[in-house]
Design a protein around this motif. Structure first.
Motif, PDB file in Angstrom:
ATOM      1  N   MET A  62      37.772  32.934  12.391  1.00 54.80           N
ATOM      2  CA  MET A  62      38.195  34.038  11.646  1.00 54.80           C
ATOM      3  C   MET A  62      38.299  34.067  10.257  1.00 54.80           C
ATOM      4  SD  MET A  62      37.861  35.978  14.345  1.00 54.80           S
ATOM      5  CE  MET A  62      38.773  37.394  14.308  1.00 54.80           C
ATOM      6  N   SER A  63      38.009  34.884   9.456  1.00 55.80           N
ATOM      7  CA  SER A  63      38.135  35.051   7.985  1.00 55.80           C
ATOM      8  C   SER A  63      37.936  36.217   7.486  1.00 55.80           C
ATOM      9  CB  SER A  63      37.412  33.854   7.108  1.00 55.80           C
ATOM     10  OG  SER A  63      35.992  34.368   7.348  1.00 55.80           O
ATOM     11  N   ARG A  64      38.160  36.297   6.384  1.00 55.90           N
ATOM     12  CA  ARG A  64      37.796  37.708   5.569  1.00 55.90           C
ATOM     13  C   ARG A  64      36.465  37.697   5.142  1.00 55.90           C
ATOM     14  NH1 ARG A  64      38.460  39.973   0.230  1.00 55.90           N
ATOM     15  NH2 ARG A  64      39.971  41.789   0.210  1.00 55.90           N
ATOM     16  N   VAL A  65      35.794  38.750   5.684  1.00 58.06           N
ATOM     17  CA  VAL A  65      34.584  39.060   5.222  1.00 58.06           C
ATOM     18  C   VAL A  65      34.274  40.108   4.420  1.00 58.06           C
ATOM     19  CG1 VAL A  65      32.109  39.282   6.549  1.00 58.06           C
ATOM     20  CG2 VAL A  65      34.044  38.130   7.770  1.00 58.06           C
ATOM     21  N   ARG A 122       6.908  48.367   3.402  1.00 54.01           N
ATOM     22  CA  ARG A 122       7.583  49.559   3.795  1.00 54.01           C
ATOM     23  C   ARG A 122       8.249  50.122   2.773  1.00 54.01           C
ATOM     24  NH1 ARG A 122       9.658  49.600   9.017  1.00 54.01           N
ATOM     25  NH2 ARG A 122      10.542  51.676   8.189  1.00 54.01           N
ATOM     26  N   GLU A 123       8.280  51.718   2.629  1.00 56.89           N
ATOM     27  CA  GLU A 123       8.958  52.228   1.577  1.00 56.89           C
ATOM     28  C   GLU A 123      10.372  52.609   2.136  1.00 56.89           C
ATOM     29  OE1 GLU A 123       8.457  56.403  -0.636  1.00 56.89           O
ATOM     30  OE2 GLU A 123       6.776  55.686   0.137  1.00 56.89           O
ATOM     31  N   LEU A 124      11.614  51.735   1.590  1.00 58.42           N
ATOM     32  CA  LEU A 124      12.615  51.802   2.180  1.00 58.42           C
ATOM     33  C   LEU A 124      13.677  52.338   1.066  1.00 58.42           C
ATOM     34  CD1 LEU A 124      12.585  48.238   4.082  1.00 58.42           C
ATOM     35  CD2 LEU A 124      12.577  50.546   5.062  1.00 58.42           C
ATOM     36  N   ASP A 125      14.693  53.230   1.698  1.00 63.43           N
ATOM     37  CA  ASP A 125      15.656  53.671   0.998  1.00 63.43           C
ATOM     38  C   ASP A 125      17.029  53.267   1.472  1.00 63.43           C
ATOM     39  OD1 ASP A 125      17.336  55.050  -0.586  1.00 63.43           O
ATOM     40  OD2 ASP A 125      16.908  56.847  -0.493  1.00 63.43           O
ATOM     41  N   PHE A 126      17.703  52.232   0.648  1.00 57.14           N
ATOM     42  CA  PHE A 126      18.659  51.656   1.586  1.00 57.14           C
ATOM     43  C   PHE A 126      20.012  52.075   0.587  1.00 57.14           C
ATOM     44  CE2 PHE A 126      21.637  47.901   1.950  1.00 57.14           C
ATOM     45  CZ  PHE A 126      22.031  48.190   3.438  1.00 57.14           C
ATOM     46  N   ARG A 127      21.108  52.298   1.379  1.00 53.33           N
ATOM     47  CA  ARG A 127      22.540  52.954   0.696  1.00 53.33           C
ATOM     48  C   ARG A 127      23.507  52.163   1.236  1.00 53.33           C
ATOM     49  NH1 ARG A 127      20.730  59.162   1.397  1.00 53.33           N
ATOM     50  NH2 ARG A 127      18.900  59.107  -0.048  1.00 53.33           N
ATOM     51  N   ILE A 128      24.466  51.542   0.280  1.00 49.80           N
ATOM     52  CA  ILE A 128      26.001  51.234   0.657  1.00 49.80           C
ATOM     53  C   ILE A 128      26.879  52.009   0.182  1.00 49.80           C
ATOM     54  CG2 ILE A 128      27.333  49.262   0.874  1.00 49.80           C
ATOM     55  CD1 ILE A 128      25.026  47.262   0.426  1.00 49.80           C
ATOM     56  N   VAL A 129      27.695  52.679   1.362  1.00 46.01           N
ATOM     57  CA  VAL A 129      28.807  53.535   0.931  1.00 46.01           C
ATOM     58  C   VAL A 129      29.996  52.970   1.512  1.00 46.01           C
ATOM     59  CG1 VAL A 129      29.705  55.804   1.196  1.00 46.01           C
ATOM     60  CG2 VAL A 129      27.154  55.426   1.213  1.00 46.01           C
ATOM     61  N   ASN A 130      30.890  52.359   0.466  1.00 44.17           N
ATOM     62  CA  ASN A 130      32.117  52.078   0.692  1.00 44.17           C
ATOM     63  C   ASN A 130      32.245  51.175   1.955  1.00 44.17           C
ATOM     64  OD1 ASN A 130      34.966  52.030   0.641  1.00 44.17           O
ATOM     65  ND2 ASN A 130      35.230  53.785   2.135  1.00 44.17           N
ATOM     66  N   MET A 131      31.885  49.930   1.765  1.00 43.01           N
ATOM     67  CA  MET A 131      32.081  48.802   2.852  1.00 43.01           C
ATOM     68  C   MET A 131      33.279  48.029   2.692  1.00 43.01           C
ATOM     69  SD  MET A 131      29.494  48.878   4.931  1.00 43.01           S
ATOM     70  CE  MET A 131      28.812  47.334   5.733  1.00 43.01           C
ATOM     71  N   ILE A 132      34.237  48.451   3.321  1.00 48.99           N
ATOM     72  CA  ILE A 132      35.831  47.990   3.529  1.00 48.99           C
ATOM     73  C   ILE A 132      35.831  46.419   3.849  1.00 48.99           C
ATOM     74  CG2 ILE A 132      37.969  48.199   4.254  1.00 48.99           C
ATOM     75  CD1 ILE A 132      37.595  51.156   4.707  1.00 48.99           C
ATOM     76  N   PRO A 133      36.297  45.448   3.430  1.00 44.91           N
ATOM     77  CA  PRO A 133      36.229  44.157   3.618  1.00 44.91           C
ATOM     78  C   PRO A 133      36.789  44.165   5.403  1.00 44.91           C
ATOM     79  CG  PRO A 133      37.400  44.303   1.891  1.00 44.91           C
ATOM     80  CD  PRO A 133      37.156  45.599   2.228  1.00 44.91           C
ATOM     81  N   LEU A 134      36.272  43.250   6.206  1.00 44.79           N
ATOM     82  CA  LEU A 134      36.797  42.986   7.743  1.00 44.79           C
ATOM     83  C   LEU A 134      37.081  41.663   7.932  1.00 44.79           C
ATOM     84  CD1 LEU A 134      34.203  44.141  10.372  1.00 44.79           C
ATOM     85  CD2 LEU A 134      34.764  41.889  10.278  1.00 44.79           C
ATOM     86  N   PHE A 135      38.135  41.475   9.005  1.00 43.04           N
ATOM     87  CA  PHE A 135      38.436  40.145   9.346  1.00 43.04           C
ATOM     88  C   PHE A 135      37.784  39.637  10.557  1.00 43.04           C
ATOM     89  CE2 PHE A 135      41.737  37.281  10.992  1.00 43.04           C
ATOM     90  CZ  PHE A 135      41.844  36.516  10.007  1.00 43.04           C
ATOM     91  N   GLY A 136      37.069  38.683  10.672  1.00 44.26           N
ATOM     92  CA  GLY A 136      36.224  38.334  11.833  1.00 44.26           C
ATOM     93  C   GLY A 136      35.646  37.257  11.584  1.00 44.26           C
ATOM     94  N   ASP A 137      34.706  36.660  12.631  1.00 42.21           N
ATOM     95  CA  ASP A 137      33.795  35.620  12.483  1.00 42.21           C
ATOM     96  C   ASP A 137      32.593  36.092  11.725  1.00 42.21           C
ATOM     97  OD1 ASP A 137      33.079  32.739  14.347  1.00 42.21           O
ATOM     98  OD2 ASP A 137      31.429  33.581  13.306  1.00 42.21           O
TER      99      ASP A 137
END
Lengths: 877, 146
Positions: free
Chosen positions: A724-727, A747-762
């Motif tokens: 486990m660690s901070r991811v 491929r024609e790809l539209d990728f968006r990242i909205v507010n990814m909060i850090p997570l605690f896990g493997d």
């Protein structure tokens, strides 16, 4: 003319003559000063003339402007000197005027000299000779005038000297004559004055002497009108008065003589009274000398009267200081009463006396001395001493008894206070009682009440107990036995307390109870302790586990019912009971090692017990608790057995996985390989359908290989250890996306990242989740241009939900429960490729993280995959 | 064919895999100098010149050993351990060519000093390409210390 006036005239004469002398001296001084000024004037003229002569010669030798100006300056200064000179005497003024005339002439001649010298500068030789001659004449004239001025000045000086001489001579003569005349006049006056005064005084002296000798008829002759004359007159008057007084005195004296005789007779009577007194009487003068004594005084001192009188009174007392103090007290307060003193007889015998003394005064109230009367108290004193001695003894004994009593009382008070005991006494007839402070405090009063009765006491007793208490009291008073009870009272502050009281009845001679004395005490604390003790005792009693306590000798002190049931014979065996085998070593480590308890497992009656052996230091007891752990034990054994089985199964499974991974793949490879070789080597010999079928064989073999790989990676998930660690979810999403994009270049790809909060896990497992979800989204948006894929997170309360949303094929929500099953697919293989393991892997990983995973979607309306991980976000911060 | 000189020592029990491997090696004309051994014991006998290969010269070294892990009698990991623990053979290049993708096998192999670890792809094309690449690299490209 009085003597004083005569003396004044004399002094006046003296002063006048002195003033005259001073006047003369002043005139002479003025004259001399004037002469000196003249002489000085003459001197300065002579010096000025000689200076001018010298300048004139200078000029003749070397005519020039400088010499001429010098001459003129000198001339002007002499001129100023003469003009400023002021003289009074006529002959002097004549001389000065003559000098001034000559001086003016010199100026004239000098002027001519100057003019000649001017002329000479331009003159011819003949004219110069003429001029030289003229110069000679002028010089002669100048010298002649200078000579005249000088001789006049000498004349002036000479005249001054003569004047001074004359003034001195005249003033000396005048003073001498004046002094002589004055001495003669003053001498004469003084002589006559003294003779005059002496004669008058002598006459007066002779007169007074005559009168002093008793000739009151004589009168002093009076001459003149001066002070002595008035004295003589006064004296004569006094002599006259004296003569009258003398006559009246003679009459008085005769009368006094008669009175004195009467007094003498009276005194004799008084005297005899004094003399017969047995008490020593004495009068003492103000100076402390004995003035008078009686016979008794002679007897008590052993000193004859003649010696006593005139001696110091204090010499005859044993304490002279005290005697003098008493004597001075008489002076200060007028008397003393019963003043104790002791008189010493010449033989050494002491007589104790009490003195009564008072001052006696003359007619004007002035104190003349002290009259003191002594009383012999020797016998009285002896009686007193005897009495005091017996009194002192008595006093001493009383003190001793008092101290004993006080000590005993203190002991009693201490005992009562230490026991918090109140004490009371009741008069059974009146019902009234006396009490100690503590008694009333028991009933809640701060101070002792003014009154206390049996009825007041009963009123405090709670109604529940009142009847019983009263009955006991009736019983005790009727037959005279002890009254002893415990009851509850309501204190004056309302508090309910337990008390204990005891009373002992007192009987009179007819055996009737007349009073009762007793104690009272608040026992609420004790009652509470008893109740608490009783309550605590129920804990071991009701404990279903066996508890045994023994002393150090091994005698069983306590066995609770549970222990009694289990070991009915433990009381007989004590520490020798098998339940307590090897107790010594365990107790020793407790006692010496400071451990609270030792724990071990023992079996008894076919059951397992966890036995705790404690050494209770405070009471030196050994206490043994038993805890039945048979069920736990059984469960543990079963668990162990199951674990072994499970481990074996796991091993088997691992071996199976290995076989699958290795052995299943080899034949598949062979199938694929030989199919492909058939097509390659013999394709031209086969019909088209044959080639297609070989391709089908190859494709299926490959599909199966993929299935095996997915299955293996799925089964590996459960075995993998988690780290486990901070991811950093955002970075991870970007990284995964980059890989996916590279492997899908068309491929024609539209990728968006909205507010990814850090997570605690493997991290590696979470990455697998991200890979699978994003790959899934890409796969199911194959027909979309552009394909829109969004990933992000949102916080709801303490839970963070991550999601991946796409605009792809979506799914029918009716089958949403099938999404995450292994090999479960919602699409046919010819629609979308895949083995149906990806989402199953996602679910397994999320479950291992304690989270949830779910999906929303509709057919051709896109899909959203959501997951959470267990509330670990607090560790992230 | 030179007597005893070989380039590739292929230790593989599955005859199909042997055939497919040799087929793939043929692309670079490497199939002629391949010695195939069918189990772990035979492989060790050959490498250390014992048993049936007792008269072989140990100094004749292959350029690469292709080693399957799952072998009859003595498994591939043990064979690798023996090779690495002997002074005469420890520098021989060994490439594990196996169907196993287990982490344990990978870790064990690398800890024993394997030179490369290749998982046999199921797809024949991929497999053939991989074997051809290995042959090209180790036989033609790589230089040995001796």
């Amino acid at each position: 003319m009085s003597i004083r006036t005569k003396l004044l005239i004399n002094v006046l004469l003296l002063v006048t003559s002195l003033l005259v002398i001073a006047l003369v001296l002043n005139i002479a001084r003025n004259e001399i000063a004037d002469s000196v000024r003249r002489a000085d004037f003459a001197d300065r003229i002579v010096i000025g003339v000689s200076d001018m002569n010298a300048i004139t010669y200078d000029y003749l030798m070397k005519p020039g402007e400088r010499a001429r100006r010098q001459w003129e300056m000198k001339h002007t200064s002499l001129d100023d000197l003469m003009k400023s000179a002021k003289f009074k005497r006529k002959e002097v003024i004549v001389i000065v005027q003559r000098i001034m005339k000559s001086h003016e002439d010199t100026a004239l001649f000098f002027k001519q000299l100057v003019e000649n010298s001017e002329k000479k500068k331009h003159a011819s030789v003949s004219l110069r000779a003429l001029l030289d001659e003229n110069d000679e004449r002028n010089v002669t004239q100048l010298m002649a005038r200078s000579q005249i001025m000088a001789s006049d000045s000498y004349l002036l000086a000479r005249e001054s000297e003569v004047t001074i001489q004359k003034a001195l001579t005249w003033s000396v003569w005048f003073i001498t004559i004046t002094l002589v005349i004055m001495i003669v006049i003053i001498g004469a006056i003084s002589f006559f004055l003294s003779r005059n005064i002496t004669a008058s005084i002598n006459t007066l002296k002779a007169g007074t002497e005559i009168i002093a000798r008793g000739d009151l008829e004589y009168r002093v002759p009076v001459r003149g009108r001066d002070e002595i004359a008035s004295l003589s007159l006064s004296f004569n008057e006094m002599a006259g008065r004296l003569k009258d007084v003398d006559a009246s005195l003679r009459g008085e004296i005769e009368e006094k003589e008669k009175a004195r005789e009467a007094l003498r007779i009276a005194n004799l009577y008084t005297r005899s009274l004094i003399e017969v007194s047995l008490d020593p009487l004495v009068t003492i003068s103000a100076a402390g000398r004995v003035m008078d004594v009686n016979k008794a005084t002679e007897d008590v001192t052993g000193v004859p009267r003649e010696k006593l009188i005139g001696s110091d009174f204090s010499d005859y007392f044993t304490e002279p200081g005290k005697a003098r103090e008493g004597y001075s007290r008489v002076f200060s307060q007028g008397f003393v009463k019963d003043y104790p003193l002791a008189i010493r007889h010449t033989s050494g015998r002491i007589t104790e006396v009490l003195y009564n003394a008072a001052t006696y005064k003359n007619d004007k109230g002035e104190i003349q001395g002290v009259f003191a009367a002594a009383r012999d108290i020797t016998a009285l004193r002896a009686a007193q001493n005897a009495l005091r001695k017996s009194y002192d003894e008595l006093e001493h004994r009383v003190e001793e008894r008092t101290a004993e009593l006080r000590e005993s009382e203190e002991r009693l008070t201490h005992a009562l206070e230490a026991g918090e005991l109140g004490i009371w006494g009741l008069d059974t007839k009146t019902g009234k009682a006396w009490r100690s402070l503590r008694h009333d405090q028991v009933f809640g009063y701060d101070k002792i009440l003014p009154e206390w009765t049996y009825q007041m006491f009963l009123a405090h007793v709670l109604p529940l107990d009142r009847k019983e208490v009263d009955e006991k009291f009736g019983h005790a008073t009727s037959i005279g036995t002890e009254w002893n009870f415990e009851c509850r009272i309501r204190r004056t502050d309302g508090a309910i307390r337990w008390i204990w009281a005891q009373g002992m009845p007192r009987l009179n001679e007819r055996n009737e109870v007349v009073s009762m004395v007793g104690l009272v005490r608040d026992i609420t604390g004790r009652k509470q302790t008893e109740a608490e003790t009783e309550r605590l005792a129920t804990f071991p009693r009701l404990n279903p586990n066996p508890i045994v306590e023994t002393d150090m000798a091994g005698n069983v002190q306590f066995v609770n019912p549970a222990a009694d049931r289990l070991f009915p014979d433990i009381r007989e065996h004590g520490l020798a009971h098998p339940w307590l085998a090897d107790w010594e070593a365990l107790v020793r480590t407790c006692r010496e090692g400071g451990k609270e308890a030792n724990v071990r497992e023992v079996t008894a009656d076919g059951r397992w017990y966890l036995q705790t052996i404690s050494f209770v230091r405070e009471v030196k007891r050994i206490r043994i608790y038993g805890l039945d752990i048979t069920e736990r034990r059984t469960a543990e054994l079963e668990l162990k057995e199951r674990t072994v089985q499970l481990e074996a199964a796991n091993k088997e499974l691992e071996g199976f996985s290995y076989s699958v991974s290795h052995d299943l793949r080899a034949p598949l490879r062979a199938i694929d390989g030989f199919s492909m070789r058939l097509i390659r080597d013999f394709g031209d010999k086969l019909e088209e359908d044959g080639v297609r079928k070989l391709h089908a064989i190859s494709r299926n073999a490959q599909q199966m290989g993929q299935l095996i790989d997915d299955l293996l990676s799925f089964s590996r998930l459960s075995r993998k250890e988690m780290h486990m660690s901070r991811v950093n979810m955002e970075a991870m999403a970007r990284d995964v996306w980059r890989e996916i994009k590279e492997s899908n270049p068309n491929r024609e790809l539209d990728f968006r990242i909205v507010n990814m909060i850090p997570l605690f896990g493997d991290a590696s497992l979470i990455r697998q989740v991200v890979v699978n979800l994003l790959s899934n989204a890409v796969k199911f948006t194959r027909d979309r241009k552009p394909a829109v894929i969004e990933t992000g997170s949102r916080k709801e309360g303490s839970e963070i939900t991550y999601y991946v949303k796409d605009n792809g094929a979506g799914f029918d929500m009716r089958y949403s429960d099938k999404l995450f099953g292994v090999f479960e697919r919602l699409h046919r293989p010819d629609e979308f490729e895949g083995t149906g393991v990806g989402l199953a892997i996602v679910q397994r990983i999320i479950h291992r993280h304690g989270g949830r995973v779910w999906a929303d979607g509709k057919v051709n309306g896109g899909a959203t995959f959501n997951f959470t991980v267990a509330g670990k976000e607090k560790n992230i911060a | 064919m030179l007597e005893g000189i070989i380039d590739v020592l292929l230790i593989e029990d599955n005859p199909d895999d042997v055939e497919l491997t040799l087929d793939a090696l043929r692309v670079h004309k490497l199939a002629n100098r391949v010695k195939v051994l069918r189990d772990g014991e035979e492989a060790l006998d050959y490498i250390f010149c014992t048993g049936q290969f007792a008269d072989r010269d140990i100094c004749v070294r292959p350029k690469v050993i292709l080693l399957d892990l799952k072998l009859p009698k003595i498994d591939g990991i043990e064979v690798l351990r023996r090779i690495r623990s002997d002074e005469r053979t420890k520098t021989l290049p060994v490439v594990v060519l196996t169907s196993s993708n287990e982490q344990k096998d990978r870790v064990d192999s690398y800890e024993l000093g394997v030179n490369s670890y290749i998982v046999k792809p199921v797809e024949f094309d991929n497999f053939a390409q991989a074997v051809a690449d290995i042959g090209f690299y180790w036989v033609l490209l790589n230089k040995l210390p001796f």
